[in-house]
Design an enzyme around this catalytic site. Structure first.
Site, PDB file in Angstrom:
ATOM      1  N   GLU A  48       0.844  -1.196   0.000  1.00 28.67           N
ATOM      2  CA  GLU A  48       0.000   0.000   0.000  1.00 28.67           C
ATOM      3  C   GLU A  48       0.885   1.254   0.000  1.00 28.67           C
ATOM      4  OE1 GLU A  48      -2.328   3.067  -0.015  1.00 28.67           O
ATOM      5  OE2 GLU A  48      -3.123   1.057  -0.383  1.00 28.67           O
ATOM      6  N   VAL A 117     -21.614   6.962   1.888  1.00 26.18           N
ATOM      7  CA  VAL A 117     -22.963   6.561   1.479  1.00 26.18           C
ATOM      8  C   VAL A 117     -22.939   5.082   1.092  1.00 26.18           C
ATOM      9  CG1 VAL A 117     -24.797   6.893  -0.207  1.00 26.18           C
ATOM     10  CG2 VAL A 117     -23.573   8.873   0.721  1.00 26.18           C
ATOM     11  N   HIS A 518     -16.489   8.350  -8.982  1.00 27.04           N
ATOM     12  CA  HIS A 518     -16.891   6.952  -9.067  1.00 27.04           C
ATOM     13  C   HIS A 518     -16.201   6.268 -10.245  1.00 27.04           C
ATOM     14  CE1 HIS A 518     -20.912   7.729  -6.735  1.00 27.04           C
ATOM     15  NE2 HIS A 518     -19.828   7.797  -5.979  1.00 27.04           N
TER      16      HIS A 518
END
Length: 582
Positions: A48, A117, A518
């Site tokens: 990472e 969300v 997105h």
């Protein structure tokens, strides 16, 4: 057996061998790391580029209210310790602007950077996925168990919410009871939310229990990935990594860049890594799993020799696989907002020391108060009214499944720039979730240190422009509903009552519209023989062996709405396939 020290969970920059090397400690990567290490059978190494966001971004990542920051068009409010600092090429759909494109460079990835969300897409969307990739295991009825496996659903704590803000009971929540990621309702819904619920219902959007049972067209309170008691962000890092750190067979190489996937012939054997300039190699006995996200995964593929032949040759990269689909077909969701001045009974403005101190006290005491809110607690979805678009565009919109909405409405209280006064403002951010514009990304050099070239192309398709103009008009209809007259006051604040013609609305959209990050489909899943497909339905990269992609880049198309739930479920599904040797 000796004590397992926490430090044993983190790798140092030296050559090492694992059964599986996972590139990317984000939403998908950490889900895989947890599930594949659970039995103790396999050794897992995770690479990472970032570190822990709790250290690198403090409360800005953990507290819901603070996600309001970091959403600007430039880099003034961006933190390079947790963000890749990506900027698009000039976006012709919005007048040539170059915009900041936030992506998580941290453990947890974009699950640590988004607005939390949580919802699932529609049954029809997932059935379409199954059909396109030729694999019935992606049909909703076969796949929904993986969504439940990743989450635990918590009903609203009505002792902490307004009395008239009770979400409907959702029986589907009972199936999401043992997963690592908490999904819950905010303890501080904005006071205006209940009024906007009335307005969306008056506009014809039926009230639904929630967004976790494969249905979207309607209106409901939002679920978020927050801990129900504290309202602190639940991410892939908190939910999947932390519980697994005690396992001796899982090692995380944080603050480490994956520079290149290594091959022997066409078989992936490891990853060339770099930590602060020091190079080393991680070898994979079984597989290299690429979970670097929809931007870095295609970038790393190309730098490793898998991508469009012309691109690789331009940068003198030996061509391992001519894969024209790598980096192509970006899908994303553009949004624009309409705002009004409102008079809710309780304030969300925090512009005085007293207001800030009270908000901190409430949040620290029991996870209540304005800091528990991300600024929007209601979502509604619908097909754009066909009276607002041409017959040609209406026909194009109707090619998706019947349960796929065209528009998403998010309640927002974020004012662009500085509000003209100390009053309250709220409105609707309308999002296109049935889009036609497609973008692409490519590499700028043969090094991962050089950021890729990103062109979203959003709002370049004439049909998207037409629908976005219609969306602004439809949003105004909702905000002008008589049911809002007790709380909406004065003229329209943004874009303003003098913005009336299509040309004026389009000019406003060009100046203000943004993506909501997105980005997806850059290494899309498909069937053998589809030249645009990069991976098969198990995520295996065509043309090579022992290399799998599991992240948002691999999805065949962007389902309606926010993709986080789909990425978690995809990783859960793939982890099961890998464990079975599939």
């Amino acid at each position: 057996m000796g004590q397992h020290l926490l430090g044993s969970s983190f790798g140092i920059p030296l050559n090492k061998t694992y059964d599986y090397v996972i590139i990317g400690g984000g939403t998908a990567g950490l889900t895989l790391a947890n599930r594949l290490s659970a039995s103790g059978t396999y050794s897992i190494g995770v690479v990472e580029a970032g570190s822990f966001y709790e250290l690198s971004n403090s409360n800005l990542s953990q507290i819901p209210r603070y996600v309001w920051t970091g959403a600007g068009t430039g880099f003034d409010d961006a933190n390079p310790l947790v963000d890749w600092m990506l900027r698009t090429e000039p976006e012709m759909g919005i007048g040539g602007q170059r915009i900041h494109y936030p992506r998580g460079r941290t453990l947890g990835g974009s699950s640590a950077r988004n607005h939390m969300v949580y919802h699932r897409a529609t049954k029809g969307a997932y059935d379409k996925w199954a059909e396109e990739v030729g694999d019935p295991s992606y049909e909703w009825e076969n796949w929904k168990a993986y969504f439940d496996k990743s989450t635990t659903f918590y009903p609203a704590d009505m002792s902490k919410r307004f009395a008239n803000s009770t979400p409907d009971e959702d029986p589907a929540g009972a199936k999401s009871k043992d997963g690592p990621v908490s999904i819950s309702y905010t303890n501080y819904p904005l006071a205006i939310t209940t009024w906007f619920m009335k307005a969306t219902e008056a506009a014809g959007m039926k009230r639904l229990a929630s967004w976790i049972d494969g249905e979207l067209i309607g209106t409901s309170y939002n679920l978020r990935t927050t801990e129900p008691d504290t309202m602190v962000r639940a991410s892939a890092e908190t939910a999947y990594l932390r519980p697994a750190l005690k396992r001796t067979n899982l090692v995380v190489h944080h603050s480490t860049m994956a520079m290149k996937i290594l091959f022997e012939g066409t078989e992936a054997v490891g990853v060339l890594c770099e930590t602060l300039g020091k190079s080393f190699q991680l070898t994979a006995r079984k597989e290299v799993i690429l979970s670097a996200g929809a931007v870095q995964s295609p970038q790393l593929l190309m730098i490793s020799g898998i991508g469009p032949r012309e691109t690789l040759r331009r940068f003198d990269i030996p061509v391992l696989v001519d894969a024209p689909g790598v980096g192509q077909g970006i899908e994303d969701h553009p949004t624009a907002s309409v705002l009004r001045k409102v008079v809710p009974p309780s304030s969300t403005v925090l512009d005085s020391p007293e207001q800030k101190e009270a908000a901190i006290r409430d949040f620290n005491r029991d996870g209540t108060g304005p800091l528990a809110s991300t600024g929007g607690d209601l979502t509604a979805w619908e097909k754009v009214p066909r009276r607002l678009v041409s017959n040609k565009t209406a026909a194009a919109l109707s090619t998706v499944p019947e349960d796929w909405p065209d528009l998403e409405y998010l309640i927002t209280s974020t004012y662009p720039g500085t509000p003209p006064d100390h009053d309250e403002y709220a409105g609707i951010a309308v999002v296109l979730v049935n889009t036609f514009s497609r973008g692409n990304l490519t590499i700028s050099s043969s090094s991962m240190h050089d950021l890729p070239v990103i062109t979203i192309n959003f709002l370049t398709d004439a049909r998207d422009r037409e629908v976005m103009i219609a969306a602004v008009r439809r949003t105004r209809e909702i905000l002008n509903s008589p049911v809002l007259s007790p709380v909406v006051v004065g003229p329209e604040a943004v874009p303003g009552n003098d913005t009336t013609t299509d040309a004026q609305i389009w000019k406003y959209i060009q100046s203000s519209s943004r993506t909501i990050s997105h980005v997806s489909c850059t290494c899309k899943m498909g069937q053998q023989g589809d030249k645009s497909a990069v991976v098969d339905s198990r995520g295996m990269v065509f043309g090579v062996k022992k290399l799998r992609i599991v992240d948002a880049s691999a999805i065949p198309f962007l389902p309606p709405g926010h993709p986080m739930s789909t990425v978690y479920a995809l990783a859960e599904k793939m982890a099961e396939h890998i464990s079975k040797g599939e």
